[in-house]
Design an enzyme around this catalytic site. Structure first.
Site, PDB file in Angstrom:
ATOM      1  N   LYS A 176      -3.118  -1.197 -11.940  1.00 44.41           N
ATOM      2  CA  LYS A 176      -4.182  -0.912 -10.985  1.00 44.41           C
ATOM      3  C   LYS A 176      -5.505  -0.579 -11.672  1.00 44.41           C
ATOM      4  O   LYS A 176      -6.543  -0.592 -11.027  1.00 44.41           O
ATOM      5  CB  LYS A 176      -3.757   0.209 -10.035  1.00 44.41           C
ATOM      6  CG  LYS A 176      -2.634  -0.210  -9.099  1.00 44.41           C
ATOM      7  CD  LYS A 176      -2.395   0.815  -8.010  1.00 44.41           C
ATOM      8  CE  LYS A 176      -1.347   0.344  -7.020  1.00 44.41           C
ATOM      9  NZ  LYS A 176       0.035   0.431  -7.568  1.00 44.41           N
TER      10      LYS A 176
HETATM   11  C1  LIG Z   1       1.030  -0.253  -6.940  1.00 46.46           C
HETATM   12  C2  LIG Z   1       2.157  -0.606  -7.806  1.00 46.46           C
HETATM   13  C3  LIG Z   1       3.002  -1.682  -7.492  1.00 46.46           C
HETATM   14  C4  LIG Z   1       2.839  -2.476  -6.219  1.00 46.46           C
HETATM   15  O1  LIG Z   1       1.678  -3.260  -6.223  1.00 46.46           O
HETATM   16  P1  LIG Z   1       1.101  -3.865  -4.847  1.00 46.46           P
HETATM   17  O2  LIG Z   1      -0.154  -4.535  -5.244  1.00 46.46           O
HETATM   18  O3  LIG Z   1       0.874  -2.704  -3.938  1.00 46.46           O
HETATM   19  O4  LIG Z   1       2.143  -4.785  -4.328  1.00 46.46           O
HETATM   20  C5  LIG Z   1       3.991  -2.009  -8.392  1.00 46.46           C
HETATM   21  N1  LIG Z   1       4.190  -1.298  -9.516  1.00 46.46           N
HETATM   22  C6  LIG Z   1       3.419  -0.255  -9.844  1.00 46.46           C
HETATM   23  C7  LIG Z   1       3.706   0.501 -11.087  1.00 46.46           C
HETATM   24  C8  LIG Z   1       2.375   0.123  -9.004  1.00 46.46           C
HETATM   25  O5  LIG Z   1       1.617   1.168  -9.330  1.00 46.46           O
END
Ligand SMILES: *Cc1c(COP(=O)(O)O)cnc(C)c1O
Length: 435
Positions: A107
């Site tokens: 993210k």
């Molecule tokens: C947010 C997150 C996900 C999921 O991602 P999305 O874009 O919401 O599908 C998967 N793994 C981790 C470690 C995350 O922080």
């Protein structure tokens, strides 16, 4: 380029409006009006390009009409200043390691890009504060809070479910101070998400203060995630691998990550198919099987950043495939795993391959083990560093997990949070008191 609402193509916004608003006024999600195909020459040369160069070409294709090219270049180069290596695991399987950024999770890419873009848009109307509201099941909060830390004219409120995120995750957004406030909600992630969504729709709040979202509903967060799908392709090309049957397995919660990959495919990235890898929160998996989308309350699992019962980007997938269930099924397959299966995969991969997965990556890797055909090349997205889930991972592997120095530093800070029930009127009054 304009952005339209998934609820009504006639509801349109400029990039700036879409980024500042987050959600469309009719509660739809914004989609780019045009998906321009990248030229063949770009793909012919991609193996020789850096992550930053590749990212800039894509960013310029998407946002070039709306932002001065030098400014955009600075934003992209500053956002993408860490490595995203493609690591070979075994046979035809690779890990795309997205945990080398500041908060050690994928993210960071979207959050840093959005912070810089919003900072740019807001620098022109200095004096007005933008309030970013973000609901987190763990990693969003840390990536967004760190991406926005110290950005002038922006305040961030991080809402998280009390007791449902790991200590390390919590430390990454409750210890920062400055323009970051952590709100500890007595409820689930879905409750946090509902509080945020209601705030955006509340006329009193919108009259009193400028609100925006940094969840993956925001176009500035979800679209840049496309960069690393192209970069993974570039790394395969550089290794001289077969580029015809590439399969991405994406650990999915709110489906922002996979949705960015799907848009990359629509812009010409030659991906054969995707696997949406889920924990026990199997709403999308069920949709693929039945054609019915039935949101449910989320279930707590050891891959907690994917504990989502009503994935917000599902409507974007519907829109992209013109609501055709069969077209969606042609590009995406699904799978769903229990905590026991996730643990087993994590433990076995550690002992047999010497590769340490985090619980989310383990879901996606297992999907490759079970679904990949021998003529395909599988890339799973390793979305977080295993140390972010230290307690869980150590219990599974019966071994120590070394915490990187960058994570350790967060643990030394003092936790500060505002405790709150999952009641909208209380959240609303709290925000009004800050207006
Ligand atoms: C947010 C997150 C996900 C999921 O991602 P999305 O874009 O919401 O599908 C998967 N793994 C981790 C470690 C995350 O922080």
């Amino acid at each position: 380029m304009e952005y339209y609402s998934t609820n009504d193509v006639n509801v349109k916004a400029t990039l700036k409006e879409a980024v500042v608003r987050g959600l469309a006024p009719d509660r739809g999600l914004f989609m780019p009006e045009r998906l321009t195909s990248l030229p063949q020459a770009f793909f012919n040369n991609i193996a020789n390009m850096s992550l930053q160069e590749i990212s800039f070409v894509i960013a310029n294709t998407l946002f070039g009409d709306d932002i001065d090219s030098e400014v955009l270049k600075d934003i992209v180069y500053d956002t993408m200043n860490f490595e995203i290596p493609l690591v070979y695991i075994n046979e035809n399987r690779y890990s795309l390691e997205l945990f080398h950024g500041p908060t050690l999770a994928f993210k960071d890419v979207g959050a840093r890009f959005m912070a810089r873009l919003l900072g740019h848009f807001n620098s022109k109307n200095s004096g007005t504060t933008v309030n970013v509201l973000v609901a987190t099941s763990g990693d969003t909060g840390s990536a967004v809070a760190n991406g926005f830390l110290g950005v002038p004219g922006v305040r961030v409120f991080v809402l998280y479910p009390q007791g449902k995120v790991s200590k390390i995750q919590e430390a990454q957004f409750t210890t920062l101070g400055q323009n970051i406030t952590a709100i500890e909600v007595n409820g689930t992630f879905d409750d946090c998400q509902a509080l945020v969504k209601n705030a955006f729709m509340d006329s009193d709040l919108n009259a009193a203060m400028k609100l925006t979202s940094a969840n993956s509903i925001n176009v500035a967060r979800f679209l840049p995630q496309m960069f690393y799908y192209f970069y993974a392709y570039a790394q395969l090309a550089k290794r001289g691998q077969d580029l015809n049957n590439i399969v991405f397995s994406v650990p999915s919660g709110n489906f922002g990550n996979i949705c960015a990959g799907l848009i990359g495919k629509a812009m010409g990235l030659p991906i054969k198919r995707f696997i949406a890898a889920n924990n026990r929160n199997d709403i999308f998996f069920k949709y693929l099987q039945t054609g019915k989308y039935e949101p449910k309350a989320s279930i707590s699992t050891i891959a907690n950043a994917m504990d989502v019962g009503d994935p917000s980007n599902f409507v974007r997938i519907l829109d992209l495939y013109k609501h055709s269930h069969s077209s969606i099924c042609a590009d995406i397959s699904g799978c769903t795993y229990t905590d026991e299966q996730i643990s087993e995969t994590l433990a076995t991969t550690y002992s047999k391959e010497g590769y340490l997965l985090d619980p989310h990556g383990a879901v996606a890797y297992r999907a490759l083990l079970e679904n990949l055909k021998s003529d395909e090349t599988g890339i799973f997205i390793e979305t977080a560093h295993p140390a972010k889930f230290k307690d869980t991972v150590e219990r599974i592997i019966s071994d120590n997990v070394v915490i990187p120095a960058r994570l350790e530093a967060f643990m030394k800070g003092k936790k500060e949070s505002v405790k709150m029930p999952a009641t909208f009127s209380i959240f609303k009054n709290y925000l009004l008191s800050k207006a």
